[in-house]
Design a protein around this motif. Structure first.
Motif, PDB file in Angstrom:
ATOM      1  N   TYR A  46      10.521  81.665  27.283  1.00  0.00           N
ATOM      2  CA  TYR A  46       9.300  81.500  27.962  1.00  0.00           C
ATOM      3  C   TYR A  46       9.608  82.585  29.700  1.00  0.00           C
ATOM      4  CZ  TYR A  46       7.662  79.115  24.339  1.00  0.00           C
ATOM      5  OH  TYR A  46       6.865  78.012  23.072  1.00  0.00           O
ATOM      6  N   TRP A  93       5.483  85.851  28.087  1.00  0.00           N
ATOM      7  CA  TRP A  93       6.942  86.245  27.245  1.00  0.00           C
ATOM      8  C   TRP A  93       7.342  84.690  25.999  1.00  0.00           C
ATOM      9  CZ3 TRP A  93      10.523  89.954  29.760  1.00  0.00           C
ATOM     10  CH2 TRP A  93      10.228  91.099  30.234  1.00  0.00           C
ATOM     11  N   GLU A 143      10.532  84.722  23.720  1.00  0.00           N
ATOM     12  CA  GLU A 143      12.206  84.816  23.010  1.00  0.00           C
ATOM     13  C   GLU A 143      12.562  84.058  23.080  1.00  0.00           C
ATOM     14  OE1 GLU A 143      12.175  88.720  26.645  1.00  0.00           O
ATOM     15  OE2 GLU A 143      13.645  87.050  26.740  1.00  0.00           O
ATOM     16  N   ILE A 199      12.052  89.754  20.586  1.00  0.00           N
ATOM     17  CA  ILE A 199      10.381  88.914  21.011  1.00  0.00           C
ATOM     18  C   ILE A 199       9.501  88.910  19.862  1.00  0.00           C
ATOM     19  CG2 ILE A 199       8.277  90.657  21.896  1.00  0.00           C
ATOM     20  CD1 ILE A 199      10.258  92.692  22.636  1.00  0.00           C
ATOM     21  N   ASP A 221       3.740  85.598  22.665  1.00  0.00           N
ATOM     22  CA  ASP A 221       4.215  87.007  23.053  1.00  0.00           C
ATOM     23  C   ASP A 221       3.128  87.727  23.787  1.00  0.00           C
ATOM     24  OD1 ASP A 221       5.312  89.705  24.595  1.00  0.00           O
ATOM     25  OD2 ASP A 221       7.130  88.168  24.373  1.00  0.00           O
ATOM     26  N   ARG A 262       2.924  89.919  25.780  1.00  0.00           N
ATOM     27  CA  ARG A 262       3.574  91.186  27.447  1.00  0.00           C
ATOM     28  C   ARG A 262       3.253  92.539  26.595  1.00  0.00           C
ATOM     29  NH1 ARG A 262       9.720  90.623  26.458  1.00  0.00           N
ATOM     30  NH2 ARG A 262       9.576  89.116  25.614  1.00  0.00           N
ATOM     31  N   LYS A 310       4.863  96.158  20.664  1.00  0.00           N
ATOM     32  CA  LYS A 310       6.483  95.643  20.730  1.00  0.00           C
ATOM     33  C   LYS A 310       7.272  96.498  20.844  1.00  0.00           C
ATOM     34  CE  LYS A 310       5.329  90.981  19.020  1.00  0.00           C
ATOM     35  NZ  LYS A 310       4.274  90.247  20.614  1.00  0.00           N
TER      36      LYS A 310
END
Length: 494
Positions: A35, A40, A42, A95, A100, A102, A135
């Protein structure tokens, strides 16, 4: 033997099963996701994901003859985004799926670009953090040089498939969560949107999850110990592989997955869509599912356990069981990490209402189970109103080991829950897909066997009906206050 492998959020698992579904062996290795920034999430697809696949295979083949493996299938947490160069080397960490968030600006951008109604009509759901399309657009907007170097894009499971076989294939279920790139009504890439979102990146070939999509190549054979030439199926997202393992394959079947979060998958008989739910392709060819998810469930009881000084879990369950239904007027809203279905509010927060000096930790622990149960009841109502009657509820996941939790959920919802004998999860479903895909068993084969049936206790219905009515008012009545408090919880900049 049939090899099933699943790369989950907290661990990777591999199982070997025979054609009758007998579990021959299993292996697990724990890992963590990253994180790196708020919002986020990942994962290292190659250094962790592929490395663990090879490690799991080697461990199993130290104990079993790899030459007896007749088929392989891999699932993974998803939908996730992995972009690679021409040599299949990831250019950045994967991702991850809806955790997530973002790409909020890109969700708004794509919704305006293509139209909310048009996206919903073709995809069966509104764009959200769960979708892969935003994404990809985020990469184009924020990492343009990296995006220009990318030659392929994958989900986490299709990346492992490519490592095993060299094939560029994505399963229909995962593709159906790559909104707005996929046309769910026609099971194909959307001709007018793909290039607008993915640019120069080519379209993966589409296959159903149990469809053989390649064979183990020489490089993968050397890394894993699998014989070259073994058939590999397309695989899919872990929750759908788990539903498949539990026999949730027929219209009206519902999987209720008890984990750190709560997840729901209902099989549909025909296309249906509801704005607060996700319509997707299923595992069986041509099938459709409705899905929903809560952001906090088992993670909430883990938090309480830590709060109580790491009191043994069994002690807390016993104390909760000693408290009468309704927790003596204590009610908990379980939005401790925001909420997905039904409010889709990342700034929602938890709430404990009705506290008095007579309440103890058993009350709090039971109230947590009950709060999750009320959230489940809300979602089951949305599923049934938007989809079709729920014919059968199958409970899976680690949370089913806490019998009190499943009993409370049955009491609150008024529904029976079937608990399968084999609860190892997605990797077991992968092994079944491998057996079906290779033709070793028929497409209709199911390995799920019932271990227990949890039935509602009629005597609890009145108190839970009263509390459920109050529960339904907690969020709308306090939404603005919870948002103010959430804003105060944001870390200071710099």
């Amino acid at each position: 033997m049939f090899l099933g492998i699943d790369i989950g959020t907290g661990s990777s698992k591999a199982v070997l099963a025979d054609a009758d579904g007998h579990l021959l062996d299993s292996e697990v290795v724990a890992h963590e996701v990253s994180y790196p920034r708020p919002g986020w999430a990942e994962f290292d697809a190659e250094g962790t994901g592929w490395t663990e696949v090879a490690r799991l295979c080697r461990a199993l083949f130290d104990r079993h003859d790899a030459g007896a493996v007749a088929g392989v299938c891999v699932s993974a947490m998803g939908p996730s985004l992995v972009v690679t160069d021409e040599d299949l080397v990831p250019l950045r960490p994967a991702i991850l799926y809806g955790i997530d968030s973002r790409a909020g600006a890109e969700i708004a951008q794509l919704t305006e670009e293509f139209g909310a109604e048009a996206i919903f009509a073709d995809s069966g759901k509104a764009l959200s953090s769960q979708a892969v399309g935003p994404k990809i657009r985020w990469l184009r907007n924020h990492e343009p040089e990296l995006f220009a170097r990318a030659r392929r894009w994958h989900s986490l499971s299709s990346y492992i498939l490519a490592k095993l076989t060299g094939e560029f294939v994505l399963d229909h279920h995962t593709a159906s969560q790559c909104d707005p790139l996929y046309d769910l009504r026609h099971n194909q890439w959307h001709p007018g949107r793909y290039a607008a979102v993915a640019g120069h990146l080519p379209q993966p070939r589409l296959a159903w999850p149990a469809e053989v999509s390649g064979t183990v190549n020489a490089g993968a054979a050397q890394a894993t110990g699998l014989p070259a030439g073994v058939p590999v199926c397309a695989g899919t997202v872990d929750a759908w592989a788990e539903a498949f393992s539990a026999g949730v394959r027929h219209p009206g079947d519902l999987m209720l997955m008890y984990g750190s979060t709560m997840f729901f998958v209902q099989v549909l008989g025909q296309f249906r869509a509801e704005p607060r739910l996700w319509t997707t392709a299923g595992v069986d060819p041509g099938s459709l599912t409705l899905a929903a998810g809560m952001s906090t469930s088992g993670s909430l009881t883990t938090w309480l356990q830590r709060l109580f000084g790491d009191t043994p879990f069994e002690t807390l369950v016993a104390e909760a069981a000693a408290v009468r239904p309704g927790s003596d007027g204590l009610l908990l809203l379980p939005y401790f990490a925001g909420e997905r279905t039904p409010v889709f509010d990342p700034d929602a927060r938890g709430l404990i209402a009705g506290l008095s000096l007579r309440h103890g930790r058993g009350h709090l622990f039971r109230a947590a189970y009950e709060g999750i149960g009320f959230g489940i009841r809300q979602i089951l109502e949305y599923l049934e109103n938007a989809g079709e009657p729920i014919r059968r509820v199958v409970a899976v996941g680690g949370g089913t080991k806490a019998r009190l939790w499943t009993e409370i959920v049955s009491d609150i919802t008024g529904r029976e829950q079937i608990v399968p004998e084999q609860t190892i999860g997605a990797s077991y479903g992968d092994a079944l897909m491998a057996a079906i895909g290779t033709g070793a068993v028929s497409a209709a084969t199911e390995w799920a066997r019932t271990a227990a049936i949890v039935k509602p206790e009629p005597g609890t219905a009145a108190v839970y009906a009263q509390l459920y009515a109050t529960y339904g008012q907690l969020y709308p009545s306090n939404r603005e206050h919870l948002h103010v408090l959430a804003a105060l919880q944001e870390p200071e900049s710099g």
